[in-house]
Design an enzyme around this catalytic site. Structure first.
Site, PDB file in Angstrom:
ATOM      1  CB  CYS A 133      -0.930  -0.050   1.149  1.00  0.00           C
ATOM      2  SG  CYS A 133      -1.987  -1.425   1.277  1.00  0.00           S
ATOM      3  CG  HIS A 134       0.945   3.648   2.297  1.00  0.00           C
ATOM      4  ND1 HIS A 134      -0.014   2.839   2.953  1.00  0.00           N
ATOM      5  CD2 HIS A 134       0.156   4.644   1.604  1.00  0.00           C
ATOM      6  CE1 HIS A 134      -1.146   3.427   2.957  1.00  0.00           C
ATOM      7  NE2 HIS A 134      -1.238   4.378   1.916  1.00  0.00           N
ATOM      8  N   GLY A 135       4.590   0.982   0.836  1.00  0.00           N
ATOM      9  CA  GLY A 135       6.051   0.635   0.523  1.00  0.00           C
ATOM     10  C   GLY A 135       6.713   0.433   1.815  1.00  0.00           C
TER      11      GLY A 135
END
Length: 169
Positions: A133-135
């Site tokens: 989702c956000h790394g």
């Protein structure tokens, strides 16, 4: 005659108070008892997991209190890799020994500490977990190594009931 009436009156008062106290207890007890958690809540408080079928290098996911819990049986290479990490390289420094009660088994909440996503197993730059989702990248001990997540994945309260059973909660 005065003494007899006094004793009788004292007995009547004492008996009345005793019956009143028992009656008040009988009325109040159900009200207090209904504030205890019901059986479904108590059942969610802990869960026992049979891990006898988990091979080294594999992860299982179980639900506990509505959240995923990752239980990973780590290989000797993963354990050595997690122990070799320098504390100054970590965003949220925690030793592997403090995160895993038994080095072979890692038990942690499967929730990314950034925004609550569920990371993917054996992905990312550190072969641990990766949150697409956000790394955020986590290592084989569930410690944040790269990305926006501020802290390591949480370790729940757990204990080994026997060699094949882990009790979470």
């Amino acid at each position: 005659m005065v003494e007899k009436k006094t004793k009788r009156r004292d007995f009547l008062f004492t008996a009345t108070y005793a019956v009143g106290a028992v009656g008040a207890g009988a009325v109040i007890w159900p009200m207090i008892d209904q504030m205890n958690p019901d059986a479904s809540v108590k059942a969610l408080a802990s869960t026992e997991v049979d891990v006898s079928a988990v091979d080294p290098g594999k992860t299982i996911t179980v639900l506990w209190r509505g959240k995923p819990v990752f239980i990973r049986r780590r290989t000797q290479e993963e354990i050595a890799e997690a122990k070799a990490v320098k504390m100054e390289d970590l965003k949220h420094p925690e030793k592997d020994e403090d995160r895993a009660k038994d080095p072979e088994w890692l038990v942690m909440l499967g929730v990314c500490t950034h925004l609550g996503c569920v990371p993917l197993d054996q992905k990312g730059d550190y072969n641990g977990w990766f949150c697409p989702c956000h790394g955020s990248h986590y290592d084989t001990s569930g410690r944040i190594r790269k990305g926006p997540a501020p802290t390591n994945m949480e370790i729940p309260e757990y204990k080994f009931v026997d060699a094949n059973t882990i009790k979470i909660g």
